[in-house]
Write a protein that holds these residues in place. Structure first.
Motif, PDB file in Angstrom:
ATOM      1  N   ALA A 377       0.434  -1.517  -0.100  1.00  0.00           N
ATOM      2  CA  ALA A 377      -0.197  -0.233  -0.534  1.00  0.00           C
ATOM      3  C   ALA A 377       0.966   1.388  -0.063  1.00  0.00           C
ATOM      4  N   ARG A 378       2.006   1.081   0.853  1.00  0.00           N
ATOM      5  CA  ARG A 378       2.797   2.495   0.475  1.00  0.00           C
ATOM      6  C   ARG A 378       3.232   2.507  -0.738  1.00  0.00           C
ATOM      7  N   HIS A 379       4.009   1.407  -1.378  1.00  0.00           N
ATOM      8  CA  HIS A 379       4.004   1.064  -2.671  1.00  0.00           C
ATOM      9  C   HIS A 379       3.398   2.546  -3.655  1.00  0.00           C
ATOM     10  N   VAL A 380       1.915   1.576  -3.533  1.00  0.00           N
ATOM     11  CA  VAL A 380       1.040   2.079  -4.459  1.00  0.00           C
ATOM     12  C   VAL A 380       0.691   3.724  -4.142  1.00  0.00           C
ATOM     13  N   ALA A 381       0.272   4.136  -2.799  1.00  0.00           N
ATOM     14  CA  ALA A 381       0.714   5.318  -2.985  1.00  0.00           C
ATOM     15  C   ALA A 381       1.750   6.195  -3.459  1.00  0.00           C
ATOM     16  N   LYS A 382       2.728   5.692  -2.807  1.00  0.00           N
ATOM     17  CA  LYS A 382       4.247   6.677  -3.261  1.00  0.00           C
ATOM     18  C   LYS A 382       4.242   6.705  -5.293  1.00  0.00           C
ATOM     19  N   GLY A 383       3.835   5.961  -5.543  1.00  0.00           N
ATOM     20  CA  GLY A 383       3.878   6.022  -7.053  1.00  0.00           C
ATOM     21  C   GLY A 383       3.210   6.262  -7.099  1.00  0.00           C
ATOM     22  N   SER A 384       2.298   6.916  -6.585  1.00  0.00           N
ATOM     23  CA  SER A 384       0.849   8.000  -7.726  1.00  0.00           C
ATOM     24  C   SER A 384       1.061   9.220  -7.401  1.00  0.00           C
ATOM     25  N   GLY A 385       2.258   9.192  -6.077  1.00  0.00           N
ATOM     26  CA  GLY A 385       2.541  10.236  -5.552  1.00  0.00           C
ATOM     27  C   GLY A 385       3.567  11.187  -6.323  1.00  0.00           C
ATOM     28  N   GLU A 386       4.438  10.171  -6.724  1.00  0.00           N
ATOM     29  CA  GLU A 386       5.570  10.820  -7.159  1.00  0.00           C
ATOM     30  C   GLU A 386       6.504   9.254  -7.720  1.00  0.00           C
ATOM     31  N   GLU A 387       7.428   9.896  -8.693  1.00  0.00           N
ATOM     32  CA  GLU A 387       8.503   9.083  -8.834  1.00  0.00           C
ATOM     33  C   GLU A 387       9.096   8.139  -8.179  1.00  0.00           C
ATOM     34  N   GLU A 388       9.101   6.438  -8.294  1.00  0.00           N
ATOM     35  CA  GLU A 388       9.877   6.558  -7.411  1.00  0.00           C
ATOM     36  C   GLU A 388      11.190   5.531  -8.488  1.00  0.00           C
ATOM     37  N   ASN A 389      11.840   5.583  -9.456  1.00  0.00           N
ATOM     38  CA  ASN A 389      12.423   4.780  -9.756  1.00  0.00           C
ATOM     39  C   ASN A 389      12.573   5.906 -10.822  1.00  0.00           C
ATOM     40  N   TYR A 390      13.908   6.163 -10.970  1.00  0.00           N
ATOM     41  CA  TYR A 390      14.792   6.805 -10.963  1.00  0.00           C
ATOM     42  C   TYR A 390      15.772   6.973 -12.503  1.00  0.00           C
ATOM     43  N   GLY A 391      15.855   5.097 -12.578  1.00  0.00           N
ATOM     44  CA  GLY A 391      16.595   4.902 -13.374  1.00  0.00           C
ATOM     45  C   GLY A 391      17.654   4.592 -13.848  1.00  0.00           C
ATOM     46  N   TRP A 392      18.550   4.298 -14.012  1.00  0.00           N
ATOM     47  CA  TRP A 392      20.640   4.566 -14.487  1.00  0.00           C
ATOM     48  C   TRP A 392      20.895   5.728 -15.537  1.00  0.00           C
ATOM     49  N   SER A 393      20.809   6.576 -14.033  1.00  0.00           N
ATOM     50  CA  SER A 393      21.552   7.622 -14.680  1.00  0.00           C
ATOM     51  C   SER A 393      23.121   7.308 -15.467  1.00  0.00           C
ATOM     52  N   ILE A 394      23.975   8.063 -16.250  1.00  0.00           N
ATOM     53  CA  ILE A 394      25.262   7.840 -15.780  1.00  0.00           C
ATOM     54  C   ILE A 394      25.865   8.593 -14.658  1.00  0.00           C
ATOM     55  N   TRP A 395      25.618   9.218 -13.415  1.00  0.00           N
ATOM     56  CA  TRP A 395      26.346   9.413 -12.556  1.00  0.00           C
ATOM     57  C   TRP A 395      26.016   7.729 -11.910  1.00  0.00           C
ATOM     58  N   SER A 396      25.140   6.783 -11.865  1.00  0.00           N
ATOM     59  CA  SER A 396      25.383   5.973 -11.339  1.00  0.00           C
ATOM     60  C   SER A 396      25.983   4.838 -12.041  1.00  0.00           C
ATOM     61  N   LYS A 397      26.232   4.592 -13.239  1.00  0.00           N
ATOM     62  CA  LYS A 397      27.012   3.889 -14.227  1.00  0.00           C
ATOM     63  C   LYS A 397      28.419   4.472 -14.076  1.00  0.00           C
ATOM     64  N   ILE A 398      28.962   5.233 -13.735  1.00  0.00           N
ATOM     65  CA  ILE A 398      30.054   5.563 -13.275  1.00  0.00           C
ATOM     66  C   ILE A 398      30.469   5.483 -11.580  1.00  0.00           C
ATOM     67  N   GLN A 399      29.771   5.758 -11.679  1.00  0.00           N
ATOM     68  CA  GLN A 399      29.826   4.521  -9.882  1.00  0.00           C
ATOM     69  C   GLN A 399      30.128   3.504  -9.666  1.00  0.00           C
ATOM     70  N   ILE A 400      29.527   2.663 -11.541  1.00  0.00           N
ATOM     71  CA  ILE A 400      29.165   1.007 -11.082  1.00  0.00           C
ATOM     72  C   ILE A 400      30.804   0.388 -11.727  1.00  0.00           C
ATOM     73  N   VAL A 401      31.303   1.564 -12.511  1.00  0.00           N
ATOM     74  CA  VAL A 401      32.055   1.319 -13.242  1.00  0.00           C
ATOM     75  C   VAL A 401      33.762   1.507 -11.486  1.00  0.00           C
ATOM     76  N   ILE A 402      33.696   2.652 -10.889  1.00  0.00           N
ATOM     77  CA  ILE A 402      34.708   2.911  -9.811  1.00  0.00           C
ATOM     78  C   ILE A 402      35.097   1.474  -9.150  1.00  0.00           C
ATOM     79  N   ILE A 403      33.530   1.505  -8.873  1.00  0.00           N
ATOM     80  CA  ILE A 403      33.708   0.379  -7.242  1.00  0.00           C
ATOM     81  C   ILE A 403      33.880  -0.301  -7.563  1.00  0.00           C
ATOM     82  N   THR A 404      33.612  -1.180  -9.275  1.00  0.00           N
ATOM     83  CA  THR A 404      33.755  -3.040  -9.876  1.00  0.00           C
ATOM     84  C   THR A 404      35.890  -2.784  -9.849  1.00  0.00           C
ATOM     85  N   ILE A 405      36.509  -1.387 -10.387  1.00  0.00           N
ATOM     86  CA  ILE A 405      38.052  -0.757 -10.402  1.00  0.00           C
ATOM     87  C   ILE A 405      38.203  -1.546  -8.971  1.00  0.00           C
TER      88      ILE A 405
END
Length: 643
Positions: A377-405
């Motif tokens: 119910a909380r997830h449904v309420a959040k989903g109707s109010g604001e977008e929760e899934n921000y996707g994989w931005s370029i900054w998240s991908k850079i973080q993944i590369v740095i952490i992998t190294i």
């Protein structure tokens, strides 16, 4: 009601949790500490049965052990009789032992043995205990144990906190050692030498990396990692935390795992409004310690063991020897956690059998179904109010590369301190560039009562000329993110290093080990002595810390076999779950949780679960390791395996 649910009513994680906290009746002493007392009595009974109440059943050394003892004495004497170039040693560096496989031109096995012998004697363990008087030893021991108690129970007397207590203890020890030196009661104390810088550099680098992973972007890598551990069912959420902590600690290092995920676990407790966060924090800390025993890079003592061992121990050899006992210890720890905290993790269950039925058959109680419905119910309420899934931005991908190294450098054996600090510095530069050139600038706009934007205010000088607004001063990383590094945690470890280093100088830990082992000293990893040996190592690891214990054993038994070191590694690592001070990971969890307002992870609440869980895991794992192991029980470089 779980026997360890210790009246957390008004001490909930944060104010949001107070709404769900309920008042519980105060439990009796025996109900709370009964399992721990039974475990301790069981350990004493097992060792008394195996060795005899006075050690009368300790077996005599067999021919192989006598032959190995003779070979070790001859090798030591041969090394002492060798001629060596002091200038060449200084040029190479006493700490630089070099390869275990020196060529014949370089001196071969004997030259390696000589370098290592000098390294152990002049750097790892310098014996100055004979320079103390009896008063000096007793007074230093009294100061150490007094501050050990203060660190275990920091709020008994004054609310100073563990960093202040440790730093005060370290400074007190330095002053008192100087008084002993002036009055002829003890040797000079080189406090700088006992401060081990590598863990401090590692912790600073890990804190820097963790902070930037969390703060760089909303909905970024850190938030996605937290969401991956979330689950509406309490026991499943705990199982996810334990699985992640076990695998992560084996892959990198337990300190880094708990440093990153302590805040995540507390955040999950806040999100689900749990009344008692202790089971979740215990699941993180105990599995991080246990899981780190899998590999040689899992914790600082394992790294030290591999570097100080006389014979080669490869990464795969270490893992193959540890996989069975550590897996068993992990299962025991998880099972006991589910049993001890069944009321919190399995709400509405009527007993232990129903809890296991829930785990293995997927059943749910009405209370668990209510939790799932509220979660969705909380997830449904959040989903109707604001977008929760921000996707994989370029900054998240850079973080993944740095952490992998970063993880690749960890696994390849590069210096962990340099690697962690470099990762933090790269993320700091990246975050600063992102904030200056990419993030939208905050607009400072005033509004009237109707919400309309007001024009910017103009300022004039005495002559009526308009004053041009000054450019806004840039906000630096030193003023924002770098202030969030927990320097108090670094102070805690510095103070502990000084206290432990001074205590080790007295020779009391070494004397305790020799006195406690008795006739088992020359056969410490042979059955039945191995069960007494792991208990002694466990006690010393919680009193004098596991890294100094490993250094002491390396100097006392310089030709210990790979199998000997497997037993030392397993016992010194599992011992970290016995008490709060048994492992740096425990202290980090307590500190990181306290930073966000959760103070439930204390020594008083840790020990009732930690003692029985550690003892059970330790003895079952020791039995399995002594029964099934692949490491040789002889030293190849000493020639024992040929015989």
């Amino acid at each position: 009601m779980s026997p360890l649910y210790d009246d957390v009513e008004s001490k909930a994680v944060v104010p949001e949790l107070a709404t769900e906290a309920r008042k519980t009746p105060k439990i009796s002493f025996f109900r709370k500490w009964g399992p721990a007392l039974v475990a301790i009595a069981g350990v004493i009974a097992v060792n008394a049965a195996l060795l005899g109440p006075s050690g009368s059943k300790i077996p005599a050394l067999n021919d192989r052990q006598l032959s190995a003892k003779k070979a070790r004495m001859e090798r030591t004497q041969a090394v002492l009789d060798m001629e060596w170039d002091h200038v060449a040693d200084l040029k190479r560096g006493i700490r630089n032992v070099g390869s275990r496989h020196l060529s014949e031109e370089e001196g071969g096995v004997m030259e390696y043995t000589r370098r290592r012998h000098r390294y152990l004697g002049e750097y790892v363990h310098v014996d100055v205990s004979d320079q103390f008087t009896l008063f000096g030893k007793l007074s230093i021991s009294a100061i150490y144990f007094a501050f050990w108690v203060f660190l275990m129970f920091p709020n008994w007397f004054l609310p100073i906190g563990r960093p202040g207590i440790a730093l005060g203890g370290g400074l007190s020890m330095v002053v008192f050692r100087y008084i002993l030196y002036v009055t002829g009661q003890g040797p000079v104390f080189d406090a700088a030498k006992v401060i081990i810088l590598e863990p401090l550099f590692l912790l600073f680098g890990l804190m820097l990396t963790t902070i930037y992973l969390e703060k760089m972007e909303r909905g970024g890598l850190f938030d996605k990692l937290r969401d991956s551990l979330d689950d509406p069912v309490n026991w499943k959420r705990t199982a996810r935390v334990m699985l992640m902590s076990t695998i992560g600690s084996a892959a990198v290092m337990n300190d880094s795992v708990v440093l990153i995920f302590s805040g995540v676990v507390v955040d999950l407790c806040v999100r689900h409004k749990v009344a008692n966060s202790l089971p979740y924090l215990l699941s993180l800390a105990t599995t991080a310690n246990t899981g780190s025993a899998f590999t040689m890079t899992g914790n600082p003592q394992n790294i030290l063991i591999v570097s100080l061992a006389y014979d080669d121990i490869s990464w795969t050899e270490f893992l193959l020897n540890m996989i069975i006992p550590v897996t068993a210890a992990s299962i025991i720890n998880a099972t006991m956690l589910f049993v001890y905290y069944s009321s919190e993790l399995f709400p509405g269950s009527s007993g232990i059998l129903e809890c296991f039925g829930i785990v293995f058959s997927g059943n749910r109680t009405p209370e668990m179904l209510a939790q799932e419905h509220a979660y969705h119910a909380r997830h449904v309420a959040k989903g109707s109010g604001e977008e929760e899934n921000y996707g994989w931005s370029i900054w998240s991908k850079i973080q993944i590369v740095i952490i992998t190294i970063f993880l690749g450098c960890f696994a390849s054996g590069l210096d962990v301190c340099v690697t962690s600090i470099s990762a933090g510095a790269i993320l700091m530069v990246l975050a600063a560039w992102k904030r200056q050139h990419y993030d939208p600038k905050p607009e400072i706009v005033d509004y009237d009562a109707d919400g309309n934007a007001l024009p910017p205010k103009k300022m004039y000088d005495m002559d009526g000329n308009e004053i041009e607004p000054e450019e806004e001063e840039l906000v630096t990383e030193s003023e924002t993110t770098l202030t969030e590094v927990d320097y108090g945690l670094l102070m805690l470890f510095i103070g502990q290093f000084i206290l432990i280093g001074s205590f080790d100088d007295t020779g009391v830990p070494q004397a305790f080990f020799n006195l406690a082992m008795g006739g088992c000293a020359e056969q410490m990893t042979s059955v039945p002595c191995v069960y007494w040996f792991v208990l002694v190592v466990t006690i010393l690891s919680n009193v004098a810390s596991n890294v100094p214990v490993v250094q002491m054993l390396a100097a006392t038994f310089p030709y210990a076999t790979p199998y000997d070191w497997m037993q030392v590694s397993f016992s010194a690592t599992i011992a970290g779950n016995l008490t709060m001070l048994g492992s740096a990971a425990n202290m980090i969890v307590a500190f990181q949780a306290a930073k966000v307002g959760d103070r439930t992870f204390t020594s008083e609440r840790h020990a009732p679960f930690g003692i029985p869980s550690t003892i059970m895991s330790l003895y079952v794992g020791t039995f399995l390791l002594s029964t099934i192991h692949f490491a040789p029980e002889c030293s190849e470089k000493l020639g024992e395996c040929d015989a």
